[in-house]
Design a protein around this motif. Structure first.
Motif, mmCIF file in Angstrom:
data_model
loop_
_atom_site.group_PDB
_atom_site.id
_atom_site.type_symbol
_atom_site.label_atom_id
_atom_site.label_comp_id
_atom_site.label_asym_id
_atom_site.label_seq_id
_atom_site.Cartn_x
_atom_site.Cartn_y
_atom_site.Cartn_z
ATOM 1 N N ASP A 251 -84.702 14.570 -63.379
ATOM 2 C CA ASP A 251 -85.152 13.246 -63.843
ATOM 3 C C ASP A 251 -84.057 12.193 -63.690
ATOM 4 N N THR A 252 -82.843 12.556 -64.082
ATOM 5 C CA THR A 252 -81.761 11.576 -64.015
ATOM 6 C C THR A 252 -81.544 11.149 -62.567
ATOM 7 N N ARG B 131 -82.954 22.216 -53.220
ATOM 8 C CA ARG B 131 -84.273 22.847 -53.031
ATOM 9 C C ARG B 131 -85.129 22.012 -52.085
ATOM 10 N N ARG C 225 -87.181 18.514 -58.948
ATOM 11 C CA ARG C 225 -87.432 19.041 -60.289
ATOM 12 C C ARG C 225 -88.011 17.941 -61.207
ATOM 13 N N GLN D 117 -84.262 13.812 -74.824
ATOM 14 C CA GLN D 117 -84.759 12.465 -74.589
ATOM 15 C C GLN D 117 -84.291 11.591 -75.748
HETATM 16 P P1 NAP Z 1 -81.492 18.613 -65.011
HETATM 17 O O1 NAP Z 1 -82.919 18.467 -65.400
HETATM 18 O O2 NAP Z 1 -80.734 19.810 -65.465
HETATM 19 O O3 NAP Z 1 -81.441 18.555 -63.418
HETATM 20 C C1 NAP Z 1 -80.243 18.737 -62.731
HETATM 21 C C2 NAP Z 1 -80.541 18.721 -61.245
HETATM 22 O O4 NAP Z 1 -79.308 18.883 -60.544
HETATM 23 C C3 NAP Z 1 -81.480 19.852 -60.816
HETATM 24 O O5 NAP Z 1 -82.381 19.386 -59.876
HETATM 25 C C4 NAP Z 1 -80.497 20.877 -60.250
HETATM 26 O O6 NAP Z 1 -81.049 21.627 -59.194
HETATM 27 C C5 NAP Z 1 -79.396 20.011 -59.691
HETATM 28 N N1 NAP Z 1 -78.112 20.691 -59.710
HETATM 29 C C6 NAP Z 1 -77.491 21.285 -60.766
HETATM 30 N N2 NAP Z 1 -76.288 21.769 -60.409
HETATM 31 C C7 NAP Z 1 -76.150 21.483 -59.097
HETATM 32 C C8 NAP Z 1 -75.130 21.712 -58.162
HETATM 33 N N3 NAP Z 1 -73.993 22.335 -58.489
HETATM 34 N N4 NAP Z 1 -75.324 21.279 -56.895
HETATM 35 C C9 NAP Z 1 -76.462 20.630 -56.564
HETATM 36 N N5 NAP Z 1 -77.455 20.371 -57.398
HETATM 37 C C10 NAP Z 1 -77.306 20.796 -58.660
HETATM 38 O O7 NAP Z 1 -80.603 17.368 -65.474
HETATM 39 P P2 NAP Z 1 -81.010 15.827 -65.610
HETATM 40 O O8 NAP Z 1 -81.875 15.360 -64.525
HETATM 41 O O9 NAP Z 1 -79.725 15.124 -65.833
HETATM 42 O O10 NAP Z 1 -81.824 15.781 -66.938
HETATM 43 C C11 NAP Z 1 -81.253 16.231 -68.181
HETATM 44 C C12 NAP Z 1 -82.303 16.070 -69.280
HETATM 45 O O11 NAP Z 1 -82.555 14.690 -69.525
HETATM 46 C C13 NAP Z 1 -83.650 16.683 -68.886
HETATM 47 O O12 NAP Z 1 -84.222 17.258 -70.038
HETATM 48 C C14 NAP Z 1 -84.446 15.493 -68.424
HETATM 49 O O13 NAP Z 1 -85.838 15.666 -68.559
HETATM 50 C C15 NAP Z 1 -83.921 14.392 -69.340
HETATM 51 N N6 NAP Z 1 -84.078 13.053 -68.705
HETATM 52 C C16 NAP Z 1 -85.309 12.461 -68.742
HETATM 53 C C17 NAP Z 1 -85.509 11.222 -68.140
HETATM 54 C C18 NAP Z 1 -86.863 10.592 -68.187
HETATM 55 O O14 NAP Z 1 -87.745 11.103 -68.858
HETATM 56 N N7 NAP Z 1 -87.085 9.480 -67.505
HETATM 57 C C19 NAP Z 1 -84.469 10.595 -67.476
HETATM 58 C C20 NAP Z 1 -83.235 11.225 -67.441
HETATM 59 C C21 NAP Z 1 -83.059 12.460 -68.037
HETATM 60 P P3 NAP Z 1 -82.197 22.734 -59.439
HETATM 61 O O15 NAP Z 1 -83.467 21.955 -59.607
HETATM 62 O O16 NAP Z 1 -82.128 23.557 -58.213
HETATM 63 O O17 NAP Z 1 -81.797 23.485 -60.672
#
Ligand code: NAP
Length: 314
Positions: free
Chosen positions: A156-157, A178, A182, A286
């Protein structure tokens, strides 16, 4: 003790806890870090916080939370907490919060210290940080007007920030390990429909290129092993977060990833310590869930303090 409750962290969880605690007439101190900006505060538009159909700027929302807590009497201090430890004064048991040059004591603690961006850990990342490598689109996006950037991540981020960056950049290449994103479906749809965003699927960034500033990113296809250099002026990295819990290691139970273990009422196994928001082990991180956690943590702390003082309403 100096306070009934000390709250560590000035994001949505900590500020909501502060509002509830000070409205419950607890003597409340909130300590916020200046060195680690919260995630909400650097978010350009939060569009899934109820009541704001047009979205709300993260900085604006946090300022409002802060003002509301101040109105009810929360005291604020800035600085990084180094350590917490048990503190006993006669037969009064509480906690001591140690900062650089000062320390404060309280009957209860609410830890709401949030999380920070995870690094990729590839060559060039540390060397070129601030010279083209960024973890914050809101902070640095405007520097890349009409330029080409690479963005790493597929959650999402990553997609939220990619969409924000398209306001400035000429071209953005999203590198994801991938072959699909996600991120939430609505964000996926927007990214796939955005003409400025290109995708390097099934690819990992293996090196950030450049001498004095970023000149490109070397990516490796995880299926074929083929390496390609993508020329760019900047690289934004959004590959998840790490909890800001180093200062409580040894004092509070952490899970394998470093998140604080607390129950549904935000109680940690340590009496008088509560945890809420992104630093807590939980399913959904969130603003809205952080606020809910914060309110619950303050209520649990209030009950704990009132029991302790013998003034609980029974
Ligand atoms: P996340 O959901 O953990 O996603 C991290 C992404 O980075 C995944 O796609 C992951 O790949 C990839 N990744 C992780 N390690 C990596 C590496 N070493 N090399 C390359 N790619 C890597 O983190 P996030 O997006 O920061 O979100 C964190 C939380 O905040 C989540 O619960 C999210 O829903 C929430 N959030 C929500 C919103 C919204 O609702 N608008 C906005 C921002 C954040 P894989 O998919 O292969 O694991």
């Amino acid at each position: 003790m100096d306070y009934d409750v000390i709250i560590i962290g000035g994001g949505p969880a900590g500020l909501t806890a502060a509002l509830y605690a000070s409205r419950a007439r607890m003597k409340t101190l909130l300590i916020e870090s200046l060195s680690v900006p919260g995630q909400a505060i650097v978010t350009d538009s939060i569009e899934n916080y109820p009541g704001f159909p047009d979205g709300v700027n993260g900085f604006t929302l946090i300022e409002r939370f802060k003002k509301q807590a101040q109105i009810f009497g929360t005291e604020f201090k800035t600085g990084d907490v180094k350590k917490i430890q048990g503190h006993k004064d006669k037969d009064c048991k509480g906690w001591k919060v140690e900062m650089e040059n000062k320390a404060f004591t309280s009957l209860s603690l609410i830890i709401a210290s949030g999380a920070r961006p995870k690094k990729l850990g590839v060559p060039g990342e540390d060397e070129l940080r601030g010279r083209g490598v960024s973890y914050c689109a809101t902070c640095d996006g405007a520097l890349y007007k009409d330029k080409a950037v690479v963005l790493v991540g597929g959650g999402d981020t990553a997609v939220d920030e990619a969409l924000f960056l398209t306001r400035f950049v000429k071209k953005l290449t999203l590198v994801h390990r991938r072959d699909r994103l996600r991120a939430t479906k609505i964000l996926q749809e927007r990214a796939l429909a955005n003409k400025k965003i290109g995708f390097a699927w099934s690819s990992e960034a293996v090196e950030i290129l450049g001498r004095d500033k970023v000149s490109g990113v070397k990516v490796k296809n995880v299926k074929s092993g083929e390496e390609t250099d993508i020329p760019c002026d900047g690289v934004f990295i959004f590959v998840g977060y790490l909890p800001n819990t180093d200062f409580v290691k040894g004092s509070v139970r952490l899970d394998r990833e470093g998140y604080i273990v607390a129950d549904d009422n935000m109680n940690t196994p340590e009496k008088g310590i509560f945890a809420c928001g992104d630093c807590r082990q939980k399913l959904l991180r969130q603003v809205i869930t952080a606020c809910g956690d914060g309110a619950t943590a303050a209520f649990s702390a209030q009950q704990y303090v009132e029991e302790f003082k013998g003034i609980a309403y029974k």
